[in-house]
Write a protein that holds these residues in place. Structure first.
Motif, short mmCIF file in Angstrom:
data_model
loop_
_atom_site.label_atom_id
_atom_site.label_comp_id
_atom_site.label_asym_id
_atom_site.label_seq_id
_atom_site.Cartn_x
_atom_site.Cartn_y
_atom_site.Cartn_z
N THR A 40 -33.81 -89.10 -0.90
CA THR A 40 -34.87 -90.37 0.55
C THR A 40 -33.02 -91.75 0.12
OG1 THR A 40 -36.28 -91.80 0.89
CG2 THR A 40 -35.71 -91.24 -1.35
N ASN A 41 -32.98 -91.81 1.07
CA ASN A 41 -32.05 -93.71 1.42
C ASN A 41 -33.32 -94.69 1.11
OD1 ASN A 41 -33.50 -93.37 3.56
ND2 ASN A 41 -31.56 -93.90 4.65
N GLN A 42 -34.75 -94.47 1.02
CA GLN A 42 -35.59 -95.82 1.07
C GLN A 42 -35.76 -96.46 -0.56
OE1 GLN A 42 -38.52 -93.46 4.52
NE2 GLN A 42 -39.10 -95.43 4.19
N THR A 43 -36.32 -97.00 -0.45
CA THR A 43 -36.53 -97.99 -1.67
C THR A 43 -38.10 -98.20 -1.90
OG1 THR A 43 -34.86 -100.09 -1.16
CG2 THR A 43 -33.64 -99.09 -2.81
N LEU A 44 -38.47 -98.55 0.03
CA LEU A 44 -39.73 -98.62 -0.32
C LEU A 44 -39.86 -97.55 1.13
CD1 LEU A 44 -39.59 -102.78 0.02
CD2 LEU A 44 -40.49 -101.00 -1.59
N PRO A 45 -41.56 -97.46 0.84
CA PRO A 45 -42.19 -96.93 2.19
C PRO A 45 -42.35 -97.25 3.13
CG PRO A 45 -43.32 -97.58 0.44
CD PRO A 45 -42.49 -98.11 -0.15
#
Length: 190
Positions: A40-45
């Motif tokens: 995933t490239n997300q650090t936050l949902p």
């Protein structure tokens, strides 16, 4: 704070069956042997508030439609204060690399940055600071005179989520004379 666009309806007009949803964009591959690789490239949902306003007056429905036009549907971000997730008390603020202190909120165990807040009281080592000793800049507390590096900076505040409408269309239903309903999603943006 006139530079901020604030959602115009009262947060307490939302129905109790409104929802909040969390999602993660995950890219997944499975090899011929069955080995799974995921990234995933997300650090936050991603968060989406699904709101239902069951009892709007004619004036409120007009205000909502005018606001939707002002932000041009999904184009412009604005700030929304949720009826459930909006208040922090005694939060220890993390220090940014530039020496400012970031307002944060906890959403179901996930720490989120806050970009706008009101009803703000800032404390340094438990002592309330006067409003002239700091300013709020995009969710960061910037002191006119920096506290000692060992100081504990905490705050109490009500925060607003930075969001956009989740859909390019807004529908309002008239259910009776001067009684309207509306339901729509607001997607958190950072």
């Amino acid at each position: 704070m006139s530079d901020y666009i604030l959602f115009p309806l009262d947060q307490w007009k939302v129905s109790w069956n409104s929802e909040v949803g969390q999602s993660w964009a995950v890219n997944e591959q499975t090899s011929a042997s069955g080995k799974r690789r995921a990234l995933t490239n997300q650090t936050l949902p991603a968060w989406v508030f699904t709101l239902e306003f069951p009892k709007l007056t004619s004036e409120e429905s007009d205000k909502l439609l005018a606001f939707f036009s002002r932000v041009r549907g999904t184009l412009l971000p604005f700030f929304y204060k949720d009826a459930e997730h909006y208040k922090c008390t005694g939060v220890t603020l993390p220090k940014n690399t530039d020496g400012s202190y970031q307002l944060v909120a906890w959403m179901h165990g996930q720490q989120e940055p806050v970009y706008y807040a009101d009803k703000l009281t800032v404390y340094v080592d438990g002592v309330a600071q006067g409003e002239s000793t700091y300013k709020l800049d995009n969710g960061a507390i910037v002191f006119t005179t920096a506290p000692a590096s060992t100081a504990k900076v905490t705050a109490d505040y009500e925060y607003w989520w930075r969001v956009v409408f989740n859909d390019t269309t807004l529908n309002i239903t008239q259910v009776f004379e001067n009684l309207f309903t509306a339901s729509f999603g607001l997607k958190v943006v950072r």
